[in-house]
Design a protein around this motif. Structure first.
Motif, PDB file in Angstrom:
ATOM      1  N   ALA A 284     -58.518   3.930   5.893  1.00  0.00           N
ATOM      2  CA  ALA A 284     -58.958   4.822   4.823  1.00  0.00           C
ATOM      3  C   ALA A 284     -58.888   6.278   5.274  1.00  0.00           C
ATOM      4  N   ARG A 285     -59.291   6.532   6.515  1.00  0.00           N
ATOM      5  CA  ARG A 285     -59.234   7.905   7.032  1.00  0.00           C
ATOM      6  C   ARG A 285     -57.799   8.397   7.098  1.00  0.00           C
ATOM      7  N   ARG A 286     -56.899   7.559   7.608  1.00  0.00           N
ATOM      8  CA  ARG A 286     -55.496   7.958   7.721  1.00  0.00           C
ATOM      9  C   ARG A 286     -54.886   8.226   6.343  1.00  0.00           C
ATOM     10  N   ILE A 287     -55.189   7.352   5.386  1.00  0.00           N
ATOM     11  CA  ILE A 287     -54.628   7.509   4.043  1.00  0.00           C
ATOM     12  C   ILE A 287     -55.205   8.740   3.362  1.00  0.00           C
ATOM     13  N   ALA A 288     -56.505   8.964   3.523  1.00  0.00           N
ATOM     14  CA  ALA A 288     -57.130  10.137   2.921  1.00  0.00           C
ATOM     15  C   ALA A 288     -56.546  11.421   3.498  1.00  0.00           C
ATOM     16  N   ASP A 289     -56.309  11.432   4.805  1.00  0.00           N
ATOM     17  CA  ASP A 289     -55.716  12.623   5.437  1.00  0.00           C
ATOM     18  C   ASP A 289     -54.318  12.892   4.910  1.00  0.00           C
ATOM     19  N   ALA A 290     -53.547  11.804   4.670  1.00  0.00           N
ATOM     20  CA  ALA A 290     -52.175  11.963   4.180  1.00  0.00           C
ATOM     21  C   ALA A 290     -52.134  12.201   2.676  1.00  0.00           C
ATOM     22  N   GLY A 291     -53.152  11.714   1.975  1.00  0.00           N
ATOM     23  CA  GLY A 291     -53.176  11.821   0.521  1.00  0.00           C
ATOM     24  C   GLY A 291     -52.237  10.854  -0.169  1.00  0.00           C
ATOM     25  N   ALA A 292     -51.703   9.907   0.605  1.00  0.00           N
ATOM     26  CA  ALA A 292     -50.715   8.980   0.038  1.00  0.00           C
ATOM     27  C   ALA A 292     -50.581   7.776   0.946  1.00  0.00           C
ATOM     28  N   VAL A 293     -50.065   6.693   0.368  1.00  0.00           N
ATOM     29  CA  VAL A 293     -49.771   5.490   1.140  1.00  0.00           C
ATOM     30  C   VAL A 293     -48.614   4.770   0.470  1.00  0.00           C
ATOM     31  N   SER A 294     -47.710   4.234   1.271  1.00  0.00           N
ATOM     32  CA  SER A 294     -46.649   3.375   0.761  1.00  0.00           C
ATOM     33  C   SER A 294     -47.000   1.931   1.061  1.00  0.00           C
ATOM     34  N   VAL A 295     -46.619   1.049   0.153  1.00  0.00           N
ATOM     35  CA  VAL A 295     -46.970  -0.360   0.271  1.00  0.00           C
ATOM     36  C   VAL A 295     -45.732  -1.203   0.007  1.00  0.00           C
ATOM     37  N   LEU A 296     -45.457  -2.130   0.926  1.00  0.00           N
ATOM     38  CA  LEU A 296     -44.411  -3.136   0.723  1.00  0.00           C
ATOM     39  C   LEU A 296     -45.099  -4.473   0.560  1.00  0.00           C
ATOM     40  N   THR A 297     -44.880  -5.148  -0.554  1.00  0.00           N
ATOM     41  CA  THR A 297     -45.532  -6.427  -0.786  1.00  0.00           C
ATOM     42  C   THR A 297     -44.516  -7.556  -0.863  1.00  0.00           C
ATOM     43  N   GLY A 298     -44.956  -8.728  -0.381  1.00  0.00           N
ATOM     44  CA  GLY A 298     -44.149  -9.938  -0.439  1.00  0.00           C
ATOM     45  C   GLY A 298     -44.897 -11.047  -1.140  1.00  0.00           C
ATOM     46  N   ALA A 299     -44.381 -12.258  -1.002  1.00  0.00           N
ATOM     47  CA  ALA A 299     -44.915 -13.387  -1.769  1.00  0.00           C
ATOM     48  C   ALA A 299     -46.390 -13.651  -1.494  1.00  0.00           C
ATOM     49  N   GLY A 300     -46.859 -13.350  -0.274  1.00  0.00           N
ATOM     50  CA  GLY A 300     -48.262 -13.540   0.035  1.00  0.00           C
ATOM     51  C   GLY A 300     -49.182 -12.682  -0.809  1.00  0.00           C
ATOM     52  N   MET A 301     -48.666 -11.588  -1.350  1.00  0.00           N
ATOM     53  CA  MET A 301     -49.464 -10.729  -2.221  1.00  0.00           C
ATOM     54  C   MET A 301     -49.931 -11.487  -3.447  1.00  0.00           C
TER      55      MET A 301
ATOM     56  N   VAL B  91     -47.744  -6.053   3.118  1.00  0.00           N
ATOM     57  CA  VAL B  91     -48.721  -7.033   2.636  1.00  0.00           C
ATOM     58  C   VAL B  91     -48.034  -8.340   2.263  1.00  0.00           C
ATOM     59  N   GLY B  92     -48.343  -9.393   3.022  1.00  0.00           N
ATOM     60  CA  GLY B  92     -47.956 -10.733   2.621  1.00  0.00           C
ATOM     61  C   GLY B  92     -46.473 -11.018   2.627  1.00  0.00           C
ATOM     62  N   THR B  93     -45.729 -10.410   3.524  1.00  0.00           N
ATOM     63  CA  THR B  93     -44.297 -10.700   3.608  1.00  0.00           C
ATOM     64  C   THR B  93     -43.981 -11.415   4.916  1.00  0.00           C
ATOM     65  N   SER B  94     -43.018 -12.311   4.868  1.00  0.00           N
ATOM     66  CA  SER B  94     -42.641 -13.073   6.066  1.00  0.00           C
ATOM     67  C   SER B  94     -41.853 -12.239   7.061  1.00  0.00           C
ATOM     68  N   GLY B  95     -41.221 -11.170   6.572  1.00  0.00           N
ATOM     69  CA  GLY B  95     -40.376 -10.366   7.442  1.00  0.00           C
ATOM     70  C   GLY B  95     -39.053 -11.013   7.764  1.00  0.00           C
ATOM     71  N   LEU B  96     -38.687 -12.053   7.025  1.00  0.00           N
ATOM     72  CA  LEU B  96     -37.461 -12.798   7.308  1.00  0.00           C
ATOM     73  C   LEU B  96     -36.302 -12.437   6.387  1.00  0.00           C
ATOM     74  N   VAL B  97     -36.598 -11.789   5.269  1.00  0.00           N
ATOM     75  CA  VAL B  97     -35.570 -11.542   4.261  1.00  0.00           C
ATOM     76  C   VAL B  97     -35.063 -10.115   4.386  1.00  0.00           C
ATOM     77  N   GLN B  98     -33.799 -10.000   4.719  1.00  0.00           N
ATOM     78  CA  GLN B  98     -33.165  -8.693   4.829  1.00  0.00           C
ATOM     79  C   GLN B  98     -32.423  -8.365   3.526  1.00  0.00           C
ATOM     80  N   PRO B  99     -32.289  -7.080   3.213  1.00  0.00           N
ATOM     81  CA  PRO B  99     -32.672  -5.918   4.028  1.00  0.00           C
ATOM     82  C   PRO B  99     -34.111  -5.449   3.825  1.00  0.00           C
ATOM     83  N   ALA B 100     -34.889  -6.125   2.958  1.00  0.00           N
ATOM     84  CA  ALA B 100     -36.258  -5.663   2.692  1.00  0.00           C
ATOM     85  C   ALA B 100     -37.083  -5.594   3.972  1.00  0.00           C
ATOM     86  N   ALA B 101     -36.848  -6.532   4.906  1.00  0.00           N
ATOM     87  CA  ALA B 101     -37.627  -6.562   6.147  1.00  0.00           C
ATOM     88  C   ALA B 101     -37.368  -5.337   7.027  1.00  0.00           C
ATOM     89  N   SER B 102     -36.312  -4.606   6.736  1.00  0.00           N
ATOM     90  CA  SER B 102     -36.020  -3.407   7.526  1.00  0.00           C
ATOM     91  C   SER B 102     -36.844  -2.208   7.087  1.00  0.00           C
TER      92      SER B 102
END
Length: 250
Positions: free
Chosen positions: A8-25, A192-203
């Motif tokens: 929360a502190r890091r995100i508040a300092d940046a004022g933004a956050v990027s999120v990558l979601t996968g099937a676990g989401m 969030v909730g990704t296997s990291g196995l599917v390219q190129p999204a895992a990159s």
């Protein structure tokens, strides 16, 4: 300091956050994941018979029926606490979401999705001419097993309408991919909730780290990305994201 408080502190300092979601989401909304569990989709169904252009050309009634079954599953699934927490976060900081999911649960929770990297179940288009299919589909109840069904016809060329997902062997939509890449220019990225196995999204998380981002994986189990991120937080989406949202907004 807890993981949620530090994030929360890091995100508040940046004022933004990027999120990558996968099937676990979406798993906690009752939508099956593709791999990794005994009841995942690819442990039950053959992707080569259902999620390729060859499969469509061979038996499109089978393929369309399977995707209509999946649409029905998604339509009756509610956004979970993780989806709702991301939407709530966006009321306080800039949240940019790239998702590998083809469902619409982020949008139904109130989020804006920058990129559906693998397309969308509901972004129907003609297989022949590629034009969008806007006519509503008949309501369908999710069955115990998918049923065969003839796809609707295109209003422009009478071709068959296909689901708007990326099949195996197909290129990602270039505009969606470029929007996803743009989210990697960030100070903090949540994976969030990704296997990291599917390219190129895992990159994408690796690209974000090269751009200097602090990358945190939210996943109850370690994934193919766990050793490459800054922190693995062993929580589900519905557990961790509300904790983060509460830490950022209280």
């Amino acid at each position: 300091m807890s993981v949620a408080a530090d994030l929360a502190r890091r995100i508040a300092d940046a004022g933004a956050v990027s999120v990558l979601t996968g099937a676990g989401m979406s798993a906690e909304s009752g939508i099956p994941t593709f791999r990794g569990t005994h009841d995942s989709l690819w442990s039950t169904f053959d992707p080569m018979a259902l999620a390729t252009e060859t499969a469509w050309r061979t038996d499109r009634d089978l393929v369309w029926g399977w995707y209509r079954w999946r649409m029905a599953l998604v339509a009756q699934a509610p956004p979970n606490a993780g989806h709702r927490a991301l939407a709530a976060l966006a009321q306080h900081v800039d949240v940019r979401i790239a998702t590998q999911n083809v469902d619409d649960l982020h949008e139904r929770a109130g989020s804006v999705v920058d990129a559906h990297v693998h397309g969308s179940l509901f972004a129907l288009r003609c297989f022949e001419c590629g034009r969008a299919h806007e006519a509503p589909l008949d309501a369908m109840e999710p069955q115990a097993a998918p049923l065969r069904a003839a796809p609707p016809f295109c209003a422009y060329c009478d071709g068959d309408v296909r689901p708007g997902v990326v099949w195996f062997g197909e290129a990602l939509p270039e505009d969606a991919w470029q929007r996803a890449v743009a989210t990697t220019h960030c100070a903090v990225m949540l994976v969030v909730g990704t296997s990291g196995l599917v390219q190129p999204a895992a990159s994408l998380p690796l690209l974000a780290r090269r751009h200097g981002a602090y990358v945190v994986e939210l996943n109850p189990a370690r994934s193919a990305l766990s050793d490459a991120v800054d922190l693995h937080w062993p929580v589900t989406a519905a557990e961790g994201l509300p904790l983060l949202q509460a830490a950022l907004t209280t």
